[in-house]
Design a protein around this motif. Structure first.
Motif, PDB file in Angstrom:
ATOM      1  N   HIS A 128      25.635  38.871  24.724  1.00  0.00           N
ATOM      2  CA  HIS A 128      25.185  37.502  24.976  1.00  0.00           C
ATOM      3  C   HIS A 128      25.973  36.469  24.168  1.00  0.00           C
ATOM      4  N   ASP A 129      27.103  36.879  23.617  1.00  0.00           N
ATOM      5  CA  ASP A 129      27.990  35.932  22.927  1.00  0.00           C
ATOM      6  C   ASP A 129      28.377  34.856  23.943  1.00  0.00           C
ATOM      7  N   GLU A 130      28.202  33.602  23.572  1.00  0.00           N
ATOM      8  CA  GLU A 130      28.457  32.519  24.537  1.00  0.00           C
ATOM      9  C   GLU A 130      29.923  32.411  24.949  1.00  0.00           C
ATOM     10  N   ARG A 131      30.826  33.050  24.219  1.00  0.00           N
ATOM     11  CA  ARG A 131      32.242  33.040  24.617  1.00  0.00           C
ATOM     12  C   ARG A 131      32.516  33.987  25.773  1.00  0.00           C
ATOM     13  N   LEU A 132      31.755  35.056  25.874  1.00  0.00           N
ATOM     14  CA  LEU A 132      31.953  36.066  26.904  1.00  0.00           C
ATOM     15  C   LEU A 132      31.414  35.559  28.236  1.00  0.00           C
ATOM     16  N   VAL A 133      32.280  35.517  29.236  1.00  0.00           N
ATOM     17  CA  VAL A 133      31.862  35.041  30.553  1.00  0.00           C
ATOM     18  C   VAL A 133      32.336  36.002  31.643  1.00  0.00           C
ATOM     19  N   LEU A 134      31.538  36.087  32.679  1.00  0.00           N
ATOM     20  CA  LEU A 134      31.922  36.837  33.856  1.00  0.00           C
ATOM     21  C   LEU A 134      32.091  35.840  34.996  1.00  0.00           C
ATOM     22  N   PHE A 135      33.031  36.137  35.870  1.00  0.00           N
ATOM     23  CA  PHE A 135      33.211  35.279  37.034  1.00  0.00           C
ATOM     24  C   PHE A 135      33.433  36.140  38.264  1.00  0.00           C
ATOM     25  N   SER A 136      33.063  35.581  39.389  1.00  0.00           N
ATOM     26  CA  SER A 136      33.267  36.254  40.664  1.00  0.00           C
ATOM     27  C   SER A 136      34.166  35.355  41.503  1.00  0.00           C
ATOM     28  N   PHE A 137      34.182  35.573  42.802  1.00  0.00           N
ATOM     29  CA  PHE A 137      35.028  34.715  43.628  1.00  0.00           C
ATOM     30  C   PHE A 137      34.450  34.548  45.019  1.00  0.00           C
ATOM     31  N   THR A 138      34.902  33.515  45.675  1.00  0.00           N
ATOM     32  CA  THR A 138      34.552  33.226  47.063  1.00  0.00           C
ATOM     33  C   THR A 138      35.859  33.091  47.840  1.00  0.00           C
ATOM     34  N   GLU A 139      35.722  32.952  49.146  1.00  0.00           N
ATOM     35  CA  GLU A 139      36.895  32.744  50.014  1.00  0.00           C
ATOM     36  C   GLU A 139      37.954  33.816  49.782  1.00  0.00           C
ATOM     37  N   GLY A 140      37.509  35.051  49.591  1.00  0.00           N
ATOM     38  CA  GLY A 140      38.416  36.134  49.256  1.00  0.00           C
ATOM     39  C   GLY A 140      39.151  36.731  50.444  1.00  0.00           C
ATOM     40  N   GLU A 141      40.346  37.183  50.173  1.00  0.00           N
ATOM     41  CA  GLU A 141      41.172  37.954  51.092  1.00  0.00           C
ATOM     42  C   GLU A 141      41.764  39.092  50.283  1.00  0.00           C
ATOM     43  N   ALA A 142      41.936  40.244  50.917  1.00  0.00           N
ATOM     44  CA  ALA A 142      42.489  41.382  50.182  1.00  0.00           C
ATOM     45  C   ALA A 142      43.297  42.262  51.127  1.00  0.00           C
ATOM     46  N   TRP A 143      44.326  42.920  50.545  1.00  0.00           N
ATOM     47  CA  TRP A 143      45.194  43.818  51.301  1.00  0.00           C
ATOM     48  C   TRP A 143      45.564  45.002  50.438  1.00  0.00           C
ATOM     49  N   LEU A 144      45.781  46.126  51.093  1.00  0.00           N
ATOM     50  CA  LEU A 144      46.411  47.270  50.468  1.00  0.00           C
ATOM     51  C   LEU A 144      47.795  47.345  51.094  1.00  0.00           C
ATOM     52  N   CYS A 145      48.824  47.267  50.269  1.00  0.00           N
ATOM     53  CA  CYS A 145      50.200  47.131  50.737  1.00  0.00           C
ATOM     54  C   CYS A 145      50.998  48.401  50.461  1.00  0.00           C
ATOM     55  N   ASP A 146      52.027  48.592  51.275  1.00  0.00           N
ATOM     56  CA  ASP A 146      52.868  49.773  51.129  1.00  0.00           C
ATOM     57  C   ASP A 146      54.324  49.342  51.028  1.00  0.00           C
ATOM     58  N   ILE A 147      55.131  50.210  50.461  1.00  0.00           N
ATOM     59  CA  ILE A 147      56.556  49.942  50.261  1.00  0.00           C
ATOM     60  C   ILE A 147      57.281  49.691  51.580  1.00  0.00           C
TER      61      ILE A 147
END
Length: 156
Positions: A128-147
């Motif tokens: 609960h240290d006030e410096r420690l923060v977690l964040f998430s995200f919105t409007e996400g896009e993701a890919w698994l890429c290959d060579i």
């Protein structure tokens, strides 16, 4: 309570059958490598740094940092980010999104983030240290890429 290894790897939260398979895939990939890299931008200058905590809670992916770090200040000013990681034999992953700095992660996830960051040498006065923060995200896009140049979308 989960075992210590699960906490350190960010596998602290239960991924229910309702958990999006794409989110599951992303967190499993990110927690299977020692570090992955998150990029922000400030005044048109990209900034990249290593991260290593990812967990699913409340049907969102959560990352951990400190509100005293440049990355947090940069995400406040411009929430757009991109992250990437490479695992030999598995291609590389790319995730883009808009950081949501509203830290509403659950207690288990907060505890796991604290334990993980402490294990890699950061120091906080508990979960609960006030410096420690977690964040998430919105409007996400993701890919698994290959060579070979293929970008396979990961549905979020």
């Amino acid at each position: 309570m989960k075992n210590e290894l699960d906490y350190l790897l960010g596998r602290d939260t239960v991924m229910t059958s309702d958990t999006n398979n794409g989110m599951r895939r992303i967190v499993e990939y990110l927690t299977s490598v020692p570090a992955w890299y998150l990029a922000t931008s400030e005044n048109g200058q990209p900034h990249v740094r290593p991260f290593s905590f990812a967990a699913i809670d409340q049907e969102r992916i959560w990352f951990a940092t400190a509100n005293t770090k440049d990355v947090y200040r940069e995400l406040e000013a411009n929430p757009l980010f991109e992250l990437t990681a490479w695992k030999p034999g598995s291609g590389w992953i790319i995730v883009r999104g808009r950081a949501d700095l509203d830290d509403t992660a659950g207690e288990e996830t907060l505890y796991a983030a604290w334990k993980h960051l402490e294990s890699i040498g950061e120091s906080y006065d508990g979960p609960h240290d006030e410096r420690l923060v977690l964040f998430s995200f919105t409007e996400g896009e993701a890919w698994l890429c290959d060579i070979d140049g293929t970008w396979n979308p990961i549905e979020l």
